[in-house]
Motif scaffolding. Structure first.
Motif, PDB file in Angstrom:
ATOM      1  N   THR A  34       1.200  -1.065   0.079  1.00 37.76           N
ATOM      2  CA  THR A  34       0.009  -0.142   0.481  1.00 37.76           C
ATOM      3  C   THR A  34       0.900   1.374   0.063  1.00 37.76           C
ATOM      4  O   THR A  34       2.029   1.069   0.748  1.00 37.76           O
ATOM      5  CB  THR A  34      -0.645  -0.406   0.794  1.00 37.76           C
ATOM      6  N   ASP A  35       0.568   2.155  -0.600  1.00 39.53           N
ATOM      7  CA  ASP A  35       1.573   3.323  -0.955  1.00 39.53           C
ATOM      8  C   ASP A  35       1.765   4.149   0.575  1.00 39.53           C
ATOM      9  O   ASP A  35       0.064   4.531   0.973  1.00 39.53           O
ATOM     10  CB  ASP A  35       1.157   4.491  -1.797  1.00 39.53           C
ATOM     11  N   CYS A  36       2.634   4.253   1.519  1.00 37.90           N
ATOM     12  CA  CYS A  36       2.640   4.866   2.591  1.00 37.90           C
ATOM     13  C   CYS A  36       3.459   5.789   2.580  1.00 37.90           C
ATOM     14  O   CYS A  36       4.147   6.090   3.013  1.00 37.90           O
ATOM     15  CB  CYS A  36       2.502   3.827   3.672  1.00 37.90           C
ATOM     16  N   PRO A  37       3.425   6.785   2.106  1.00 37.80           N
ATOM     17  CA  PRO A  37       4.879   8.364   2.014  1.00 37.80           C
ATOM     18  C   PRO A  37       5.173   8.727   3.353  1.00 37.80           C
ATOM     19  O   PRO A  37       6.023   9.021   3.265  1.00 37.80           O
ATOM     20  CB  PRO A  37       4.189   9.137   1.025  1.00 37.80           C
ATOM     21  N   ASP A  38       3.518   8.487   4.582  1.00 40.58           N
ATOM     22  CA  ASP A  38       4.007   9.521   5.469  1.00 40.58           C
ATOM     23  C   ASP A  38       4.759   8.231   6.407  1.00 40.58           C
ATOM     24  O   ASP A  38       5.849   8.455   6.847  1.00 40.58           O
ATOM     25  CB  ASP A  38       2.781   9.728   6.278  1.00 40.58           C
ATOM     26  N   VAL A  39       4.722   7.485   6.187  1.00 40.97           N
ATOM     27  CA  VAL A  39       5.009   5.984   7.000  1.00 40.97           C
ATOM     28  C   VAL A  39       6.765   6.087   6.312  1.00 40.97           C
ATOM     29  O   VAL A  39       7.761   6.297   7.685  1.00 40.97           O
ATOM     30  CB  VAL A  39       4.640   4.441   6.357  1.00 40.97           C
ATOM     31  N   VAL A  40       7.105   6.499   5.689  1.00 42.41           N
ATOM     32  CA  VAL A  40       8.124   5.859   4.181  1.00 42.41           C
ATOM     33  C   VAL A  40       8.824   7.344   4.953  1.00 42.41           C
ATOM     34  O   VAL A  40      10.090   7.529   5.557  1.00 42.41           O
ATOM     35  CB  VAL A  40       7.988   6.118   3.296  1.00 42.41           C
ATOM     36  N   GLU A  41       8.598   8.413   5.072  1.00 46.55           N
ATOM     37  CA  GLU A  41       8.799  10.054   5.630  1.00 46.55           C
ATOM     38  C   GLU A  41       9.053   9.774   7.372  1.00 46.55           C
ATOM     39  O   GLU A  41      10.535  10.042   7.813  1.00 46.55           O
ATOM     40  CB  GLU A  41       8.379  10.729   5.622  1.00 46.55           C
ATOM     41  N   THR A 136       4.227  -4.619   8.709  1.00 47.16           N
ATOM     42  CA  THR A 136       2.566  -4.386   8.684  1.00 47.16           C
ATOM     43  C   THR A 136       2.379  -3.886  10.619  1.00 47.16           C
ATOM     44  O   THR A 136       2.428  -4.798  11.391  1.00 47.16           O
ATOM     45  CB  THR A 136       1.724  -4.931   8.692  1.00 47.16           C
ATOM     46  N   THR A 137       1.315  -3.172  11.122  1.00 46.72           N
ATOM     47  CA  THR A 137       1.640  -2.991  12.427  1.00 46.72           C
ATOM     48  C   THR A 137       1.689  -4.365  12.677  1.00 46.72           C
ATOM     49  O   THR A 137       0.855  -4.731  13.619  1.00 46.72           O
ATOM     50  CB  THR A 137       0.088  -2.195  12.839  1.00 46.72           C
ATOM     51  N   SER A 138      -0.299  -4.953  12.742  1.00 50.27           N
ATOM     52  CA  SER A 138      -0.642  -5.341  12.842  1.00 50.27           C
ATOM     53  C   SER A 138      -0.459  -7.242  12.870  1.00 50.27           C
ATOM     54  O   SER A 138      -0.413  -8.044  13.393  1.00 50.27           O
ATOM     55  CB  SER A 138      -2.113  -5.600  12.361  1.00 50.27           C
ATOM     56  N   GLY A 139       0.616  -7.148  11.568  1.00 51.36           N
ATOM     57  CA  GLY A 139       1.722  -8.060  11.493  1.00 51.36           C
ATOM     58  C   GLY A 139       2.899  -8.280  12.192  1.00 51.36           C
ATOM     59  O   GLY A 139       3.421  -8.652  12.777  1.00 51.36           O
ATOM     60  N   CYS A 140       4.053  -7.818  11.023  1.00 54.29           N
ATOM     61  CA  CYS A 140       5.395  -8.086  11.125  1.00 54.29           C
ATOM     62  C   CYS A 140       5.539  -7.646  12.515  1.00 54.29           C
ATOM     63  O   CYS A 140       7.187  -7.941  13.093  1.00 54.29           O
ATOM     64  CB  CYS A 140       5.937  -8.404  10.087  1.00 54.29           C
ATOM     65  N   GLN A 159       4.615   5.832  16.302  1.00 54.06           N
ATOM     66  CA  GLN A 159       3.146   5.249  16.538  1.00 54.06           C
ATOM     67  C   GLN A 159       3.511   5.804  14.315  1.00 54.06           C
ATOM     68  O   GLN A 159       2.379   5.545  13.279  1.00 54.06           O
ATOM     69  CB  GLN A 159       2.132   5.661  16.718  1.00 54.06           C
ATOM     70  N   GLU A 160       3.874   7.166  14.231  1.00 56.15           N
ATOM     71  CA  GLU A 160       3.961   8.273  12.873  1.00 56.15           C
ATOM     72  C   GLU A 160       4.851   6.797  11.682  1.00 56.15           C
ATOM     73  O   GLU A 160       4.993   7.053  10.498  1.00 56.15           O
ATOM     74  CB  GLU A 160       4.503   9.146  12.624  1.00 56.15           C
ATOM     75  N   ALA A 161       5.634   6.014  12.304  1.00 65.25           N
ATOM     76  CA  ALA A 161       6.620   5.239  11.321  1.00 65.25           C
ATOM     77  C   ALA A 161       6.964   3.188  10.917  1.00 65.25           C
ATOM     78  O   ALA A 161       7.138   2.769  10.957  1.00 65.25           O
ATOM     79  CB  ALA A 161       7.999   5.435  11.817  1.00 65.25           C
ATOM     80  N   VAL A 162       5.102   3.750  12.051  1.00 60.03           N
ATOM     81  CA  VAL A 162       4.222   2.140  11.477  1.00 60.03           C
ATOM     82  C   VAL A 162       2.786   1.642  10.519  1.00 60.03           C
ATOM     83  O   VAL A 162       2.624   3.504  10.498  1.00 60.03           O
ATOM     84  CB  VAL A 162       3.898   0.815  12.372  1.00 60.03           C
ATOM     85  N   GLY A 163       2.774   1.450   9.389  1.00 57.73           N
ATOM     86  CA  GLY A 163       1.535   1.600   8.905  1.00 57.73           C
ATOM     87  C   GLY A 163       0.908   0.375   9.000  1.00 57.73           C
ATOM     88  O   GLY A 163       1.586  -1.541   9.017  1.00 57.73           O
TER      89      GLY A 163
END
Length: 200
Positions: A34-41, A136-140, A159-163
């Motif tokens: 999933t595209d997650c530019p905020d998590v990448v940043e 992902t937050t709920s998985g790995c 919390q902003e660095a996981v998705g």
């Protein structure tokens, strides 16, 4: 009712562990991603600070070399089968490209500790606590956080660095990790616990 818990924070030599920030999970072009530019940043900001402080940084990826690896996991989630050694999906997102001395540890299951050399590497680096980020937050991420505690590392999750693909699962797992296994805090609060780099 929540259990009483103590906030442990970071030790003197925390390590940054980026869980599966690979193209297969950070790009919607992959069925797993999933595209997650905020998590990448958010991860980029943490990388910048850890590197400036010469603190340990380690990445994980998921890669399958033959059909016998993690057979049950792959039977349950067939899209995992795209994570082959020769695919683009198993490479760390180029926006977060590892530098020299920052290992990328391959894994086949959810936890970054399960059947890998992660704990041995962390001990060699003298790491006394972990900042765990990634997907992902709920998985790995959750599996790694639980095992981090079980290997006796205080764990912090920005919390902003996981998705997660599922916003409800993301929030529920942040709540649960904070209740039992880790200190979940804002990226700003994590950065505030780290010293500022020395300027010349």
């Amino acid at each position: 009712m929540d259990l009483q818990r103590n906030s442990l924070g970071l030790g003197r030599r925390p390590a940054l562990l980026l869980v599966d920030m690979i193209v297969g999970f950070t790009s919607s072009r992959c069925p797993l991603g999933t595209d997650c530019p905020d998590v990448v940043e958010a991860n980029r900001q943490l990388l910048e600070r850890f590197r400036a402080l010469s603190l340990p940084v380690v990445f994980t990826t998921v890669v399958y070399h033959h059909d016998g690896e993690a057979r049950v996991f792959r039977d349950r989630i067939p899209h995992l089968n795209v994570l082959k050694p020769d695919s683009e999906w198993v490479h760390v997102d180029p926006r977060l490209a590892p530098q020299a001395g920052e290992p990328v540890i391959p894994k086949q299951w959810a936890s970054s500790f399960h059947r890998t050399g992660l704990d041995a590497w962390l001990r060699e680096q003298g790491a006394d606590s972990l900042v765990v980020t990634g997907l992902t937050t709920s998985g790995c991420v959750r599996a790694t956080v639980v095992d981090g505690l079980q290997y006796d590392y205080p764990v912090v999750v920005p919390q902003e660095a996981v998705g997660d693909r599922n916003p409800e699962a993301h929030q529920a797992n942040l709540f649960d990790m904070h209740a039992k296994y880790a200190d979940v805090m804002s990226l700003a609060d994590v950065l505030a616990q780290l010293p500022l780099p020395q300027t010349v």
